[in-house]
Design a protein around this motif. Structure first.
Motif, PDB file in Angstrom:
ATOM      1  N   THR A 141       0.587  -0.915  -0.166  1.00  0.00           N
ATOM      2  CA  THR A 141       0.285   0.452   0.419  1.00  0.00           C
ATOM      3  C   THR A 141       0.852   1.579   0.269  1.00  0.00           C
ATOM      4  OG1 THR A 141      -1.779  -1.091   1.487  1.00  0.00           O
ATOM      5  CG2 THR A 141      -2.192   1.135   1.052  1.00  0.00           C
ATOM      6  N   THR A 142       2.020   1.533   1.295  1.00  0.00           N
ATOM      7  CA  THR A 142       2.774   2.537   0.733  1.00  0.00           C
ATOM      8  C   THR A 142       3.715   2.847  -0.401  1.00  0.00           C
ATOM      9  OG1 THR A 142       3.126   2.312   3.172  1.00  0.00           O
ATOM     10  CG2 THR A 142       4.696   3.120   2.013  1.00  0.00           C
ATOM     11  N   SER A 143       3.886   1.580  -0.960  1.00  0.00           N
ATOM     12  CA  SER A 143       4.377   1.884  -2.638  1.00  0.00           C
ATOM     13  C   SER A 143       3.811   2.074  -3.560  1.00  0.00           C
ATOM     14  CB  SER A 143       5.079   0.679  -2.502  1.00  0.00           C
ATOM     15  OG  SER A 143       5.866   0.713  -4.238  1.00  0.00           O
ATOM     16  N   GLU A 144       2.411   1.199  -3.256  1.00  0.00           N
ATOM     17  CA  GLU A 144       0.895   2.132  -4.426  1.00  0.00           C
ATOM     18  C   GLU A 144       0.443   4.116  -4.127  1.00  0.00           C
ATOM     19  OE1 GLU A 144      -2.122  -0.392  -3.338  1.00  0.00           O
ATOM     20  OE2 GLU A 144      -0.999  -2.065  -4.672  1.00  0.00           O
ATOM     21  N   ASP A 145       0.803   3.740  -2.783  1.00  0.00           N
ATOM     22  CA  ASP A 145       0.568   5.298  -2.775  1.00  0.00           C
ATOM     23  C   ASP A 145       1.762   6.405  -2.994  1.00  0.00           C
ATOM     24  OD1 ASP A 145      -1.330   4.992  -0.942  1.00  0.00           O
ATOM     25  OD2 ASP A 145      -0.347   5.141   1.078  1.00  0.00           O
ATOM     26  N   ARG A 146       3.080   5.889  -3.167  1.00  0.00           N
ATOM     27  CA  ARG A 146       4.162   6.773  -3.005  1.00  0.00           C
ATOM     28  C   ARG A 146       3.660   7.311  -5.261  1.00  0.00           C
ATOM     29  NH1 ARG A 146       7.806   3.202  -0.614  1.00  0.00           N
ATOM     30  NH2 ARG A 146       8.096   3.722   1.500  1.00  0.00           N
ATOM     31  N   GLU A 147       3.581   5.740  -5.777  1.00  0.00           N
ATOM     32  CA  GLU A 147       3.441   5.728  -7.665  1.00  0.00           C
ATOM     33  C   GLU A 147       2.133   6.561  -7.280  1.00  0.00           C
ATOM     34  OE1 GLU A 147       2.813   1.545  -8.077  1.00  0.00           O
ATOM     35  OE2 GLU A 147       4.798   1.216  -7.725  1.00  0.00           O
ATOM     36  N   THR A 148       1.227   6.527  -6.470  1.00  0.00           N
ATOM     37  CA  THR A 148       0.119   7.709  -6.774  1.00  0.00           C
ATOM     38  C   THR A 148      -0.258   8.906  -6.474  1.00  0.00           C
ATOM     39  OG1 THR A 148      -1.825   5.928  -5.831  1.00  0.00           O
ATOM     40  CG2 THR A 148      -2.657   8.103  -6.501  1.00  0.00           C
ATOM     41  N   GLU A 149       1.261   9.579  -5.705  1.00  0.00           N
ATOM     42  CA  GLU A 149       1.579  10.621  -5.506  1.00  0.00           C
ATOM     43  C   GLU A 149       2.400  11.421  -6.397  1.00  0.00           C
ATOM     44  OE1 GLU A 149       1.166  10.414  -0.252  1.00  0.00           O
ATOM     45  OE2 GLU A 149       3.024  10.962  -1.602  1.00  0.00           O
ATOM     46  N   SER A 150       3.625  10.519  -6.529  1.00  0.00           N
ATOM     47  CA  SER A 150       4.833  11.075  -7.173  1.00  0.00           C
ATOM     48  C   SER A 150       3.610  11.397  -9.191  1.00  0.00           C
ATOM     49  CB  SER A 150       5.070  10.191  -8.020  1.00  0.00           C
ATOM     50  OG  SER A 150       6.114   9.621  -7.032  1.00  0.00           O
ATOM     51  N   PRO A 151       3.002  10.947  -9.581  1.00  0.00           N
ATOM     52  CA  PRO A 151       2.231  11.649 -10.615  1.00  0.00           C
ATOM     53  C   PRO A 151       1.850  12.802 -10.083  1.00  0.00           C
ATOM     54  CG  PRO A 151       1.761   9.205 -11.019  1.00  0.00           C
ATOM     55  CD  PRO A 151       2.586   9.502  -9.469  1.00  0.00           C
ATOM     56  N   LEU A 153       2.508  14.913  -8.150  1.00  0.00           N
ATOM     57  CA  LEU A 153       3.358  16.296  -8.130  1.00  0.00           C
ATOM     58  C   LEU A 153       3.782  16.740  -9.390  1.00  0.00           C
ATOM     59  CD1 LEU A 153       5.096  14.579  -4.819  1.00  0.00           C
ATOM     60  CD2 LEU A 153       3.018  17.130  -4.732  1.00  0.00           C
ATOM     61  N   ALA A 154       4.014  15.551  -9.929  1.00  0.00           N
ATOM     62  CA  ALA A 154       4.502  15.748 -11.417  1.00  0.00           C
ATOM     63  C   ALA A 154       3.656  16.484 -12.547  1.00  0.00           C
ATOM     64  CB  ALA A 154       5.087  14.547 -11.848  1.00  0.00           C
ATOM     65  N   GLY A 155       2.511  16.021 -12.593  1.00  0.00           N
ATOM     66  CA  GLY A 155       1.810  16.468 -13.067  1.00  0.00           C
ATOM     67  C   GLY A 155       0.956  18.476 -12.593  1.00  0.00           C
ATOM     68  N   GLU A 156       1.220  18.724 -11.348  1.00  0.00           N
ATOM     69  CA  GLU A 156       1.262  20.295 -11.145  1.00  0.00           C
ATOM     70  C   GLU A 156       2.306  20.676 -11.807  1.00  0.00           C
ATOM     71  OE1 GLU A 156       0.675  20.787  -6.928  1.00  0.00           O
ATOM     72  OE2 GLU A 156      -0.838  19.780  -6.527  1.00  0.00           O
ATOM     73  N   ALA A 157       3.618  20.555 -11.565  1.00  0.00           N
ATOM     74  CA  ALA A 157       5.206  21.351 -11.597  1.00  0.00           C
ATOM     75  C   ALA A 157       4.451  21.209 -13.606  1.00  0.00           C
ATOM     76  CB  ALA A 157       6.003  20.227 -11.818  1.00  0.00           C
ATOM     77  N   SER A 158       4.262  20.348 -13.816  1.00  0.00           N
ATOM     78  CA  SER A 158       4.397  19.810 -15.279  1.00  0.00           C
ATOM     79  C   SER A 158       2.926  21.435 -16.114  1.00  0.00           C
ATOM     80  CB  SER A 158       3.842  18.834 -16.123  1.00  0.00           C
ATOM     81  OG  SER A 158       3.345  19.016 -17.548  1.00  0.00           O
ATOM     82  N   GLU A 159       2.433  21.230 -15.226  1.00  0.00           N
ATOM     83  CA  GLU A 159       0.951  22.396 -15.459  1.00  0.00           C
ATOM     84  C   GLU A 159       1.559  23.928 -15.060  1.00  0.00           C
ATOM     85  OE1 GLU A 159      -2.632  24.284 -16.648  1.00  0.00           O
ATOM     86  OE2 GLU A 159      -1.480  22.709 -16.967  1.00  0.00           O
ATOM     87  N   THR A 193      -4.288  33.550 -12.815  1.00  0.00           N
ATOM     88  CA  THR A 193      -4.913  33.290 -11.753  1.00  0.00           C
ATOM     89  C   THR A 193      -4.844  31.359 -11.367  1.00  0.00           C
ATOM     90  OG1 THR A 193      -6.598  35.046 -11.786  1.00  0.00           O
ATOM     91  CG2 THR A 193      -6.995  32.627 -10.902  1.00  0.00           C
ATOM     92  N   ALA A 194      -4.545  30.948 -12.390  1.00  0.00           N
ATOM     93  CA  ALA A 194      -4.127  29.625 -12.539  1.00  0.00           C
ATOM     94  C   ALA A 194      -3.067  29.378 -11.653  1.00  0.00           C
ATOM     95  CB  ALA A 194      -4.095  28.988 -14.079  1.00  0.00           C
ATOM     96  N   LEU A 195      -1.738  29.834 -11.775  1.00  0.00           N
ATOM     97  CA  LEU A 195      -0.522  29.690 -11.369  1.00  0.00           C
ATOM     98  C   LEU A 195      -0.839  30.427 -10.064  1.00  0.00           C
ATOM     99  CD1 LEU A 195       1.797  31.367 -14.013  1.00  0.00           C
ATOM    100  CD2 LEU A 195       2.370  29.205 -12.718  1.00  0.00           C
ATOM    101  N   GLU A 196      -1.497  31.133  -9.256  1.00  0.00           N
ATOM    102  CA  GLU A 196      -1.821  31.692  -8.281  1.00  0.00           C
ATOM    103  C   GLU A 196      -2.465  29.967  -7.029  1.00  0.00           C
ATOM    104  OE1 GLU A 196      -2.003  36.430  -7.860  1.00  0.00           O
ATOM    105  OE2 GLU A 196      -4.076  35.386  -9.085  1.00  0.00           O
ATOM    106  N   ALA A 197      -3.071  29.474  -8.096  1.00  0.00           N
ATOM    107  CA  ALA A 197      -4.344  28.350  -7.363  1.00  0.00           C
ATOM    108  C   ALA A 197      -3.328  27.410  -7.510  1.00  0.00           C
ATOM    109  CB  ALA A 197      -5.450  28.238  -8.328  1.00  0.00           C
ATOM    110  N   LEU A 198      -1.385  27.517  -7.840  1.00  0.00           N
ATOM    111  CA  LEU A 198      -0.963  26.303  -7.550  1.00  0.00           C
ATOM    112  C   LEU A 198       0.549  27.489  -6.998  1.00  0.00           C
ATOM    113  CD1 LEU A 198      -1.481  24.311 -11.402  1.00  0.00           C
ATOM    114  CD2 LEU A 198      -2.388  23.713  -9.654  1.00  0.00           C
TER     115      LEU A 198
END
Length: 420
Positions: A141-151, A153-159, A193-198
């Motif tokens: 479960t811990t490993s799956e949580d990391r795999e879920t969180e990483s995308p 965070l990466a998605g927010e950085a990409s956005e 405004t979108a950047l401020e939300a992130l």
């Protein structure tokens, strides 16, 4: 024995080691039963006397009573011995199965996810297997949580990267917002405004990334309104009609200076001060004759940080001065220390005006901050976007700017062009 058995069943500490303690205690019970049985069988035959107040049995009756008592006790001892042997065999089998399943479970855990576990001996194969399965499930479960969180965070950085590119594209195409179309103006505000939300930085004005030299790359109002001087001027005006008149004044001020070119617009932020550098170039009179002679200079406003609120800075104007002028004689006068100290002016006006605060501390908020970009807003929510230049908190040194109206540079270019 019954009390000890209950203790073994329900005591949480003993249960952890029951697999090894129970066979030993059962063996003790077996020996105790054998001893009691033998004693009960033999002693009646060897004891000649009877208890007080009773007639001792004689002959066959005495032998029969001893035999019956000893037989019952001996039978209990034999049964206890059998039960003990079965328990020992069963415990050995359970320990073997537990060890085998533990090895199999450990092999099933991926090496990258394997973590040291504190092994507890749980009685029964099923309980031990459930404990190991539960631990393995936690790891998975811990490993799956990391795999879920990483995308995420990466998605927010990409956005954030995408939004910054779009915002900077509009800034470059509109000359920092001075020539922005209504459609692009709306787009830039939505992007901000979108950047401020992130916003990735909590309490941005308290973060170390906020300190340094920043260059203004976009504004949805006049560029010079990023100066603390003009922020203080706005703070002197009351909401409503006075604020509207101040906006009109700023627009007319820029229109009157349309023949001037705005150069670099910077903010140098330290823990105690905000310095605004506003570089301007104005065409001199000979420009009508076709000579590219310009008047250069930088309007430098300095404000003290009275309060750092974490999301913004409250600023108190200190002084305004002109640096780096290329006008002869005027440059020497300016460098001699000619500057406008707004504190002294405010004190002088206090004797005339009593209906308002002459030392306002406008709030300049920061709504987005990372290592490259900063978005700030004034009290009217006007938008200012800055790009980070360096970590330096030292104001620009204009002493090397020659005071010759640019004639020296013009002659050097002419000589190079004519004579090579």
């Amino acid at each position: 024995p019954a009390s000890v058995f209950v203790y073994l069943q329900f005591d949480p500490v003993v249960r952890m080691r029951r697999a090894t303690v129970r066979p030993s205690l059962l063996a003790t019970f077996v020996l105790l039963g054998i001893c009691i049985g033998a004693t009960s069988f033999i002693l009646p035959l060897l004891t000649p006397s009877a208890p007080l107040g009773r007639e001792a049995p004689h002959g066959p009756r005495r032998l029969q009573d001893g035999a019956e008592s000893g037989s019952m006790t001996l039978t209990f001892g034999v049964v206890s011995l059998a039960v003990g042997l079965l328990q020992v065999a069963s415990s050995s089998r359970r320990l073997s199965m537990t060890s085998l399943r533990a090895v199999e479970s450990e092999d099933e855990i991926p090496a990258a996810s394997r973590a040291p576990l504190v092994e507890t001996e749980v009685p029964g194969t099923d309980e031990k297997s459930e404990a190991l399965a539960s631990a393995n499930g936690v790891l998975q479960t811990t490993s799956e949580d990391r795999e879920t969180e990483s995308p995420d965070l990466a998605g927010e950085a990409s956005e954030r990267s995408r939004l910054k590119v779009e915002l900077l594209r509009v800034a470059a195409a509109s000359s920092r917002g001075e020539r922005v179309s209504p459609a692009d103006l709306e787009t830039s505000r939505n992007l901000a405004t979108a950047l401020e939300a992130l916003n990735p930085t909590n309490n941005p004005t308290l973060a170390s990334e906020c300190v340094g030299t920043w260059e203004l790359v976009f504004a949805d109002t006049q560029l010079f309104r990023s100066s603390p001087f003009f922020m203080a001027g706005r703070a002197l005006c009351q909401e409503g009609s006075e604020a509207e008149r101040y906006d009109w004044f700023c627009d007319m001020h820029r229109a009157a200076l349309a023949f001037s070119n705005i150069g670099k617009v910077r903010q140098i932020i330290s823990s105690s001060k905000v310095v605004s550098e506003f570089e301007v170039q104005v065409g001199a009179a000979p420009v009508a004759l076709g000579y590219p002679i310009n008047i250069d200079g930088a309007i430098v406003s300095t404000a003290n940080v009275t309060t750092n609120r974490g999301d913004g800075l409250e600023l108190l104007m200190e002084s305004v001065e002109i640096k780096g002028s290329n006008v002869p004689l005027l440059r020497q006068v300016l460098d001699a220390g000619l500057l406008l100290r707004t504190g002294a002016v405010g004190s002088a006006l206090e004797s005339v005006l009593h209906d308002r605060e002459l030392f306002p501390t406008p709030l300049f908020r920061t709504t987005y901050l990372d290592s490259e970009l900063r978005i700030s807003r004034d009290q009217d929510e006007k938008l200012f976007v800055y790009s980070r230049i360096s970590d330096s908190t030292t104001a620009t040194n204009y002493e090397d700017v020659p005071s010759d109206l640019g004639v020296t540079k013009l002659l050097e270019g002419a000589v190079k062009t004519v004579f090579g």
